[in-house]
Enzyme design. Sequence first.
Site, PDB file in Angstrom:
ATOM      1  CG  ASP A   1     -26.710  32.462  -8.310  1.00 50.29           C
ATOM      2  OD1 ASP A   1     -27.726  32.168  -7.657  1.00 50.29           O
ATOM      3  OD2 ASP A   1     -25.652  31.794  -8.278  1.00 50.29           O
TER       4      ASP A   1
ATOM      5  CB  THR B   1     -25.448  21.386  -6.997  1.00 52.12           C
ATOM      6  OG1 THR B   1     -24.922  22.711  -7.031  1.00 52.12           O
ATOM      7  CG2 THR B   1     -26.580  21.287  -7.986  1.00 52.12           C
TER       8      THR B   1
ATOM      9  CG  ASP C   1     -34.825  38.576   4.683  1.00 52.65           C
ATOM     10  OD1 ASP C   1     -35.609  38.611   5.654  1.00 52.65           O
ATOM     11  OD2 ASP C   1     -33.741  39.195   4.677  1.00 52.65           O
TER      12      ASP C   1
ATOM     13  CE  LYS D   1     -23.759  31.329 -10.965  1.00 48.89           C
ATOM     14  NZ  LYS D   1     -23.573  31.861  -9.618  1.00 48.89           N
TER      15      LYS D   1
HETATM   16  O1  C5P Z   1     -17.605  26.572 -10.012  1.00 48.07           O
HETATM   17  P1  C5P Z   1     -18.907  25.865 -10.153  1.00 48.07           P
HETATM   18  O2  C5P Z   1     -19.146  25.319 -11.556  1.00 48.07           O
HETATM   19  O3  C5P Z   1     -19.150  24.834  -9.080  1.00 48.07           O
HETATM   20  O4  C5P Z   1     -19.978  27.046  -9.964  1.00 48.07           O
HETATM   21  C1  C5P Z   1     -21.347  26.822  -9.842  1.00 48.07           C
HETATM   22  C2  C5P Z   1     -22.012  28.152  -9.697  1.00 48.07           C
HETATM   23  O5  C5P Z   1     -23.416  27.940  -9.584  1.00 48.07           O
HETATM   24  C3  C5P Z   1     -21.594  28.935  -8.463  1.00 48.07           C
HETATM   25  O6  C5P Z   1     -21.564  30.299  -8.824  1.00 48.07           O
HETATM   26  C4  C5P Z   1     -22.689  28.676  -7.458  1.00 48.07           C
HETATM   27  O7  C5P Z   1     -22.907  29.789  -6.626  1.00 48.07           O
HETATM   28  C5  C5P Z   1     -23.899  28.469  -8.378  1.00 48.07           C
HETATM   29  N1  C5P Z   1     -24.958  27.639  -7.830  1.00 48.07           N
HETATM   30  C6  C5P Z   1     -24.772  26.353  -7.385  1.00 48.07           C
HETATM   31  N2  C5P Z   1     -25.810  25.628  -6.852  1.00 48.07           N
HETATM   32  C7  C5P Z   1     -27.030  26.146  -6.798  1.00 48.07           C
HETATM   33  C8  C5P Z   1     -27.250  27.453  -7.279  1.00 48.07           C
HETATM   34  C9  C5P Z   1     -26.187  28.176  -7.813  1.00 48.07           C
HETATM   35  O8  C5P Z   1     -23.654  25.830  -7.484  1.00 48.07           O
HETATM   36  N3  C5P Z   1     -28.046  25.425  -6.342  1.00 48.07           N
END
Ligand code: C5P
Length: 241
Positions: free
Chosen positions: A63, A123, A68, A36
């Site tokens: 991602d 999340t 917008d 990602k």
């Molecule tokens: O380090 P961690 O496991 O928390 O990373 C989660 C990844 O998923 C990050 O790159 C974050 O930007 C992405 N993400 C997220 N929640 C979302 C969408 C993407 O944590 N709803």
Amino acid sequence: MEAAAHRRLIVALDFPAPAPALDLARRLAGRIGMVKVGSELFTAAGPAVVRQLAEMGWKIFLDLKFHDIPTTVAGAVAAAGRLPGVRLLNVHALGGLAMMRAARAGLKRSRHRPKLVAVTVLTSHDADSLRRCGIVGPPQRRAVALARLAQRAGLDGVVCSARELARIRKVCGKRFLTVVPGIRPAGAARADQQRIATPAAALRAGADYLVIGRPITRARDPLAATEAIVAELKAALTGRI
Ligand code: C5P
């Protein structure tokens, strides 16, 4: 969607420069399904890093969570869809129905049309932080409503937490793609994530893809951390845990 355990794993290359991202991607070759590229790496390194990862043979989740006006998002999605290797990209469902429809239309001319998913509720939100944004009610209910809206707009699926996954599956059906971040193996630091689940729990709840960043990128041994997570996923898929 049924796929081998390791193919369900997407590792978030959240680094401030291309070198460590490419280095980890090289070491992970063949061990996971996708990498990602998020806003940190993309802002630092631009489309060049996407091209380099594609040349290494990676499938990429871009991602950038576009949010917008519809015309701008349609253009951004079209540009993202032209980048090599991009198989998955996303927008914020809170951009609304017209914006999501425009995003989908933006992908029409893409040769290998990537899957387009919508972020429901980050999340990192809990009920209290949502309320401070003026959004009342449980995050789960909001996430399910936004998933329905994304499906109505013709998107391929959503990004959501494991907590609302079962309900989204029920409402949106089996073929609606679910991409789940906020994954924390037992004992891992939660950091800024709120609505978390273990890899096995997310898979059992029906996740197609799991997005994992820091439990791998910040591990002392990222390869060992990856292998342990893949082993947990295999065990969950075969019903051993
Ligand atoms: O380090 P961690 O496991 O928390 O990373 C989660 C990844 O998923 C990050 O790159 C974050 O930007 C992405 N993400 C997220 N929640 C979302 C969408 C993407 O944590 N709803």
